[in-house]
Design a protein around this motif. Structure first.
Motif, PDB file in Angstrom:
ATOM      1  N   ILE A 113     -83.989  17.984 -35.533  1.00 14.60           N
ATOM      2  CA  ILE A 113     -84.886  19.697 -35.710  1.00 14.60           C
ATOM      3  C   ILE A 113     -86.125  19.878 -36.584  1.00 14.60           C
ATOM      4  O   ILE A 113     -86.539  21.360 -36.358  1.00 14.60           O
ATOM      5  CB  ILE A 113     -83.300  20.505 -36.455  1.00 14.60           C
ATOM      6  N   ALA A 114     -86.202  19.056 -37.458  1.00 14.01           N
ATOM      7  CA  ALA A 114     -87.801  19.211 -37.558  1.00 14.01           C
ATOM      8  C   ALA A 114     -88.164  17.491 -37.954  1.00 14.01           C
ATOM      9  O   ALA A 114     -88.260  17.418 -38.892  1.00 14.01           O
ATOM     10  CB  ALA A 114     -87.361  19.269 -39.147  1.00 14.01           C
ATOM     11  N   SER A 115     -88.457  17.093 -37.234  1.00  9.75           N
ATOM     12  CA  SER A 115     -88.361  15.166 -37.275  1.00  9.75           C
ATOM     13  C   SER A 115     -90.006  15.307 -36.875  1.00  9.75           C
ATOM     14  O   SER A 115     -89.762  13.756 -35.754  1.00  9.75           O
ATOM     15  CB  SER A 115     -86.984  14.583 -37.324  1.00  9.75           C
ATOM     16  N   PRO A 116     -90.779  15.752 -36.621  1.00 10.50           N
ATOM     17  CA  PRO A 116     -91.911  15.613 -35.917  1.00 10.50           C
ATOM     18  C   PRO A 116     -92.711  14.054 -36.045  1.00 10.50           C
ATOM     19  O   PRO A 116     -92.600  13.487 -35.303  1.00 10.50           O
ATOM     20  CB  PRO A 116     -93.420  16.015 -36.319  1.00 10.50           C
ATOM     21  N   ARG A 117     -92.883  12.991 -36.764  1.00 11.72           N
ATOM     22  CA  ARG A 117     -93.164  11.909 -37.376  1.00 11.72           C
ATOM     23  C   ARG A 117     -92.522  11.263 -37.099  1.00 11.72           C
ATOM     24  O   ARG A 117     -92.392  10.231 -35.809  1.00 11.72           O
ATOM     25  CB  ARG A 117     -93.387  12.070 -38.853  1.00 11.72           C
ATOM     26  N   SER A 118     -90.863  11.198 -37.132  1.00 14.00           N
ATOM     27  CA  SER A 118     -90.248  10.090 -36.176  1.00 14.00           C
ATOM     28  C   SER A 118     -89.330   9.722 -34.666  1.00 14.00           C
ATOM     29  O   SER A 118     -89.734   9.314 -34.201  1.00 14.00           O
ATOM     30  CB  SER A 118     -88.542  10.803 -36.679  1.00 14.00           C
ATOM     31  N   ASN A 148     -91.818   4.567 -41.931  1.00 13.63           N
ATOM     32  CA  ASN A 148     -91.691   6.000 -42.010  1.00 13.63           C
ATOM     33  C   ASN A 148     -89.729   6.061 -42.379  1.00 13.63           C
ATOM     34  O   ASN A 148     -88.943   5.527 -40.670  1.00 13.63           O
ATOM     35  CB  ASN A 148     -91.592   7.159 -40.870  1.00 13.63           C
ATOM     36  N   ALA A 181     -79.839  14.850 -34.327  1.00 19.57           N
ATOM     37  CA  ALA A 181     -80.292  16.430 -33.847  1.00 19.57           C
ATOM     38  C   ALA A 181     -81.643  16.435 -34.667  1.00 19.57           C
ATOM     39  O   ALA A 181     -82.142  15.705 -36.030  1.00 19.57           O
ATOM     40  CB  ALA A 181     -79.647  16.843 -34.386  1.00 19.57           C
ATOM     41  N   SER A 185     -87.101   9.035 -43.193  1.00 20.84           N
ATOM     42  CA  SER A 185     -86.649  10.457 -43.634  1.00 20.84           C
ATOM     43  C   SER A 185     -84.921  10.338 -43.115  1.00 20.84           C
ATOM     44  O   SER A 185     -83.985  10.188 -42.044  1.00 20.84           O
ATOM     45  CB  SER A 185     -87.352  11.748 -42.586  1.00 20.84           C
ATOM     46  N   PRO A 186     -84.407  11.716 -44.088  1.00 26.38           N
ATOM     47  CA  PRO A 186     -83.178  11.818 -44.007  1.00 26.38           C
ATOM     48  C   PRO A 186     -82.683  12.533 -42.808  1.00 26.38           C
ATOM     49  O   PRO A 186     -83.548  13.930 -42.659  1.00 26.38           O
ATOM     50  CB  PRO A 186     -82.792  12.634 -45.176  1.00 26.38           C
ATOM     51  N   LYS A 187     -81.352  12.876 -42.528  1.00 22.09           N
ATOM     52  CA  LYS A 187     -80.948  13.113 -41.402  1.00 22.09           C
ATOM     53  C   LYS A 187     -79.642  13.574 -41.583  1.00 22.09           C
ATOM     54  O   LYS A 187     -78.792  12.265 -42.056  1.00 22.09           O
ATOM     55  CB  LYS A 187     -80.711  12.633 -39.953  1.00 22.09           C
ATOM     56  N   GLU A 188     -78.822  14.872 -41.249  1.00 18.56           N
ATOM     57  CA  GLU A 188     -78.277  15.655 -42.036  1.00 18.56           C
ATOM     58  C   GLU A 188     -77.422  15.747 -40.894  1.00 18.56           C
ATOM     59  O   GLU A 188     -75.733  15.402 -40.658  1.00 18.56           O
ATOM     60  CB  GLU A 188     -77.762  17.379 -43.267  1.00 18.56           C
ATOM     61  N   MET A 189     -77.450  16.087 -39.449  1.00 17.54           N
ATOM     62  CA  MET A 189     -76.802  16.582 -38.093  1.00 17.54           C
ATOM     63  C   MET A 189     -77.406  14.792 -37.917  1.00 17.54           C
ATOM     64  O   MET A 189     -77.986  14.193 -36.898  1.00 17.54           O
ATOM     65  CB  MET A 189     -77.931  17.279 -37.643  1.00 17.54           C
TER      66      MET A 189
HETATM   67  C1  LIG Z   1     -80.467  16.978 -46.710  1.00 15.32           C
HETATM   68  C2  LIG Z   1     -81.619  17.494 -45.580  1.00 15.32           C
HETATM   69  C3  LIG Z   1     -80.814  16.802 -44.364  1.00 15.32           C
HETATM   70  C4  LIG Z   1     -81.708  16.919 -43.068  1.00 15.32           C
HETATM   71  N1  LIG Z   1     -81.591  17.377 -42.001  1.00 15.32           N
HETATM   72  C5  LIG Z   1     -81.915  16.983 -41.289  1.00 15.32           C
HETATM   73  C6  LIG Z   1     -81.695  16.859 -39.482  1.00 15.32           C
HETATM   74  O1  LIG Z   1     -80.598  16.499 -39.692  1.00 15.32           O
HETATM   75  N2  LIG Z   1     -82.426  16.758 -38.236  1.00 15.32           N
HETATM   76  C7  LIG Z   1     -83.833  16.807 -38.880  1.00 15.32           C
HETATM   77  O2  LIG Z   1     -84.860  16.216 -37.899  1.00 15.32           O
HETATM   78  N3  LIG Z   1     -84.156  16.958 -40.148  1.00 15.32           N
HETATM   79  C8  LIG Z   1     -83.722  17.698 -41.241  1.00 15.32           C
HETATM   80  N4  LIG Z   1     -84.466  17.055 -42.715  1.00 15.32           N
HETATM   81  C9  LIG Z   1     -85.671  17.273 -42.964  1.00 15.32           C
HETATM   82  C10 LIG Z   1     -86.426  16.034 -41.819  1.00 15.32           C
HETATM   83  O3  LIG Z   1     -85.698  15.130 -43.364  1.00 15.32           O
HETATM   84  C11 LIG Z   1     -88.218  16.818 -42.758  1.00 15.32           C
HETATM   85  O4  LIG Z   1     -88.163  17.738 -41.756  1.00 15.32           O
HETATM   86  C12 LIG Z   1     -88.490  15.193 -43.044  1.00 15.32           C
HETATM   87  O5  LIG Z   1     -89.758  15.449 -43.564  1.00 15.32           O
HETATM   88  C13 LIG Z   1     -89.221  14.815 -41.613  1.00 15.32           C
HETATM   89  O6  LIG Z   1     -90.123  13.473 -41.187  1.00 15.32           O
HETATM   90  P1  LIG Z   1     -89.894  12.771 -39.854  1.00 15.32           P
HETATM   91  O7  LIG Z   1     -90.949  13.882 -39.125  1.00 15.32           O
HETATM   92  O8  LIG Z   1     -90.510  11.830 -40.127  1.00 15.32           O
HETATM   93  O9  LIG Z   1     -89.083  12.649 -39.186  1.00 15.32           O
HETATM   94  C14 LIG Z   1     -83.397  17.265 -43.663  1.00 15.32           C
HETATM   95  C15 LIG Z   1     -84.044  17.065 -44.600  1.00 15.32           C
HETATM   96  C16 LIG Z   1     -83.235  17.294 -45.989  1.00 15.32           C
HETATM   97  C17 LIG Z   1     -83.893  17.010 -47.412  1.00 15.32           C
END
Ligand SMILES: Cc1cc2nc3c(=O)[nH]c(=O)nc-3n(C[C@H](O)[C@H](O)[C@H](O)COP(=O)(O)O)c2cc1C
Length: 155
Positions: free
Chosen positions: A47-52, A27, A45, A29-33
């Protein structure tokens, strides 16, 4: 931790966090923070990363990559992740820089702390193919490719 790694963390807009579940299903996914913590960790951070987060709970091995798209280089970091959730006594300390980056609009549920085991450089192929190019030329090529102009000339 090298100054080059710190510099590229701060110059990279995003990192990519790779995790795997118990069966090895990948898996990413991108994270900005994200930023550095002390001399041997990255913090990211949730913030929205349930699968990670779910993957890290069962398999702490992760890989994080990030690139400075204008300098066309970055790093790949491998390590073991742990979670410091909101409410934990050390959350405010561990999350301090991330809380500042995220501001009030993006609540941080947990901090993913990556204890770094291995660091590898990432270079764009142009560094090998065109070693004579200056950094300024590389950056200008990136601006042209991406159709952007810097607001101020970088140092
Ligand atoms: C530009 C961008 C920046 C993001 N930054 C974050 C972040 O800093 N932290 C976070 O939890 N999710 C961030 N997200 C959202 C997660 O990548 C997204 O919710 C993703 O589906 C999470 O996948 P996961 O559950 O596999 O980790 C970002 C998404 C984008 C497009």
């Amino acid at each position: 931790m090298s100054e080059a790694l710190r510099a590229d963390v701060s110059a990279s807009v995003l990192c990519w966090l790779a995790t795997a579940d118990a069966e090895g299903h990948p898996n990413v996914s991108p994270k900005e923070m994200f930023t550095t913590l002390g001399d041997d960790s990255l913090v990211i951070a949730d913030i929205a990363s349930p699968r990670s987060v779910a993957n890290i709970r069962i398999n702490p091995r992760v890989c994080v990559s990030f690139v400075d798209v204008f300098r066309q280089r970055g790093f790949k970091v491998e390590g073991k992740a742990s979670l410091v959730e909101q409410g934990h006594p050390s959350f405010e300390t561990v999350a301090a820089d991330l809380l500042q980056m995220a501001g009030p609009d993006f609540p941080i549920r947990a901090v993913i702390v990556v204890a770094i085991d291995k660091v590898s450089r990432i270079w764009a192929p142009s560094y090998r193919l065109f070693p004579e190019r200056s950094l300024e030329e590389r950056m200008q090529a990136a601006y042209d490719t991406y159709g952007v102009e810097p607001k101020a000339k970088p140092e």
